[in-house]
Design an enzyme around this catalytic site. Structure first.
Site, PDB file in Angstrom:
ATOM      1  N   SER A 129       1.809  -9.673  -1.104  1.00 33.23           N
ATOM      2  CA  SER A 129       1.412  -8.262  -0.986  1.00 33.23           C
ATOM      3  C   SER A 129       1.594  -7.705   0.419  1.00 33.23           C
ATOM      4  CB  SER A 129      -0.051  -8.105  -1.412  1.00 33.23           C
ATOM      5  OG  SER A 129      -0.881  -8.998  -0.702  1.00 33.23           O
ATOM      6  N   LYS A 169       0.813  -1.225   0.000  1.00 34.11           N
ATOM      7  CA  LYS A 169       0.000   0.000   0.000  1.00 34.11           C
ATOM      8  C   LYS A 169       0.844   1.271   0.000  1.00 34.11           C
ATOM      9  CE  LYS A 169      -4.372  -1.618   0.316  1.00 34.11           C
ATOM     10  NZ  LYS A 169      -4.345  -2.894   0.960  1.00 34.11           N
ATOM     11  N   GLU A 193      -9.908   6.001   2.869  1.00 32.70           N
ATOM     12  CA  GLU A 193     -10.716   4.899   3.380  1.00 32.70           C
ATOM     13  C   GLU A 193      -9.763   3.791   3.794  1.00 32.70           C
ATOM     14  OE1 GLU A 193      -9.694   5.062   0.311  1.00 32.70           O
ATOM     15  OE2 GLU A 193      -9.221   2.990  -0.211  1.00 32.70           O
TER      16      GLU A 193
HETATM   17  C1  LIG Z   1      -5.216  -3.978   0.750  1.00 33.02           C
HETATM   18  C2  LIG Z   1      -4.509  -5.245   0.558  1.00 33.02           C
HETATM   19  C3  LIG Z   1      -4.809  -6.112  -0.524  1.00 33.02           C
HETATM   20  C4  LIG Z   1      -5.953  -5.861  -1.475  1.00 33.02           C
HETATM   21  O1  LIG Z   1      -5.880  -4.684  -2.202  1.00 33.02           O
HETATM   22  P1  LIG Z   1      -5.460  -4.658  -3.740  1.00 33.02           P
HETATM   23  O2  LIG Z   1      -5.750  -3.262  -4.133  1.00 33.02           O
HETATM   24  O3  LIG Z   1      -6.290  -5.662  -4.452  1.00 33.02           O
HETATM   25  O4  LIG Z   1      -4.028  -4.992  -3.793  1.00 33.02           O
HETATM   26  C5  LIG Z   1      -4.046  -7.243  -0.705  1.00 33.02           C
HETATM   27  N1  LIG Z   1      -3.045  -7.556   0.151  1.00 33.02           N
HETATM   28  C6  LIG Z   1      -2.731  -6.776   1.202  1.00 33.02           C
HETATM   29  C7  LIG Z   1      -1.622  -7.181   2.103  1.00 33.02           C
HETATM   30  C8  LIG Z   1      -3.450  -5.592   1.441  1.00 33.02           C
HETATM   31  O5  LIG Z   1      -3.129  -4.828   2.489  1.00 33.02           O
END
Ligand SMILES: *Cc1c(COP(=O)(O)O)cnc(C)c1O
Length: 394
Positions: free
Chosen positions: A374, A85, A107
């Site tokens: 992610s 993020k 948000e």
């Molecule tokens: C917010 C989040 C997501 C989902 O958001 P995307 O916009 O689809 O990437 C996925 N993995 C993590 C660790 C997140 O914090």
């Protein structure tokens, strides 16, 4: 292609009062996106504050255990604040500063985007207010504390299902009432143009690095890139620089919750229909009257009823595949990666791991998969323990 469109998707379906704000963002972005000073500052913060480039790690034990394709993990979990993020937040905050804004709003669902925004606001000395569904505030109390510790004001949102979609609606409402000094740091590749493009461009650093690291380590491109999809920002970030490389399979993993044949799912491409919501045309989970349906996933970060317009388009033209992954499969993958590689992934990322386990076994040993991790899983340990019938706090 028409401006702000991905095929039939995208656009700017917003109240007139927001048009000026959105135009201002578009103008600023066009002015700065290729500006050398802007990009120098962005790169320096990526390197010095976030810890980029993130590692591309060869998962040796996992690869040997599955006996198929060679698996690499892109370690976005190692970024400051623990997820991808912050790549987007740093970019948008630099833009907000250039636009003369002194206050940012955002948000948040699980709290990852809220924490990243509060963090960078503290570092840049900006005022920060976060909107979070009341239900999510209760589920993720630690992240609420973190945001407050970082100096942000957190507003629990009481409307609707009191989750992410209501937090987005409320943040748009707040922006409408105070545009002059305020920028809305949207957290995913969604909403009205130009947000899907801006967020994608800042997240595209992920695939830019994967490509370079892959050439260094293997001297060739991977055969598949796999990422989880909520709004779709980490996935489009991991896909972007491979879109024109037709030989690279791009696979997005949606949260199926308790299954796509139940009503407790958030698998937008697999169960949704074309619609318009939150300023964009795309696929959304809807009821028979076209109202946005309540969605469910064990992962608060994937618990969103829509998907970014560029993904909807990549699906339409068959360039990317979108597969559903259930809570149970994700939890198993969460436990598997922890044990076999010593890496506790976010439950969101575990959706991508789950599918990678499946795909790797069907591929040969001379093929290569990159899985985007992610985020890190510390935030999810209590919920997964509960899912397994253990309560950490009793
Ligand atoms: C917010 C989040 C997501 C989902 O958001 P995307 O916009 O689809 O990437 C996925 N993995 C993590 C660790 C997140 O914090």
């Amino acid at each position: 292609m028409e401006k702000g469109r991905f095929g039939v998707h995208g656009g700017q379906y917003i109240p007139e009062i927001l048009m000026n704000a959105v135009h201002e963002v578009e103008e600023a972005y066009n002015k700065y996106k290729d500006d050398p000073d802007f990009n120098r500052e962005l790169e320096e913060l990526y390197n010095e504050y976030t810890g980029r480039p993130s590692r591309l790690y060869y998962a040796k034990r996992m690869t040997e255990d599955l006996g198929g394709a060679k698996i690499y993990l892109k370690r976005e979990d190692l970024n400051h604040t623990g997820s991808h993020k912050i790549n987007n937040v740093i970019g948008q905050m630099l833009l907000a500063k250039r636009m003369g804004k002194t206050r940012v709003i955002a948000e948040t669902g699980a709290g990852q985007h809220g924490v990243a925004t509060a963090t960078v606001a503290a570092m840049m000395g900006m005022e920060c207010e976060i909107f979070m569904g009341k239900h999510d505030c209760e589920r993720q109390a630690l992240n609420v504390y973190r945001m407050r510790l970082l100096g942000a004001k957190v507003h629990p949102v009481e409307s609707g299902t009191k989750t992410l979609k209501d937090a987005v609606s409320e943040t748009f409402r707040e922006w409408t009432s105070r545009i002059k000094d305020t920028h809305y740091v949207l957290g995913s590749v969604m909403g009205p143009y130009p947000f899907p493009n801006i967020v994608r461009d800042f997240q595209a650093v992920i695939s830019k690095e994967i490509k370079m690291q892959m050439m260094e380590k293997e001297g060739r491109l991977p055969d598949a890139v796999i990422a989880c999809v909520g709004g779709g920002s980490n996935a489009i970030g991991a896909f972007y620089h491979f879109i024109d490389d037709a030989q690279v399979r791009l696979i997005g993993c949606e949260a199926a919750g308790r299954g796509i044949d139940t009503l407790e799912t958030a698998a937008t491409i697999n169960t949704g229909k074309l619609g318009i919501f939150h300023g964009m045309k795309s696929y959304f989970c809807q009821d028979e009257y076209g109202q946005i349906a309540p969605v469910y996933s064990i992962s608060a970060g994937l618990d969103y009823p829509g998907i970014g317009p560029e993904h909807a388009h990549l699906h339409d033209i068959g360039r990317a595949e979108y597969v559903p992954v259930t809570d149970e499969q994700a939890v198993e993958a969460f436990e598997y990666l922890s044990r076999i590689e010593g890496i506790i992934p976010a439950i969101e990322s575990a959706h991508a791991i789950a599918h990678a386990i499946h795909v790797a076994k069907e591929m040969s040993k001379d093929q290569i998969i990159v899985v985007n991790i992610s985020g890190r899983g510390d935030k999810d340990c209590a919920a997964i323990a509960r899912y397994r019938g253990e309560d950490l706090y009793e």
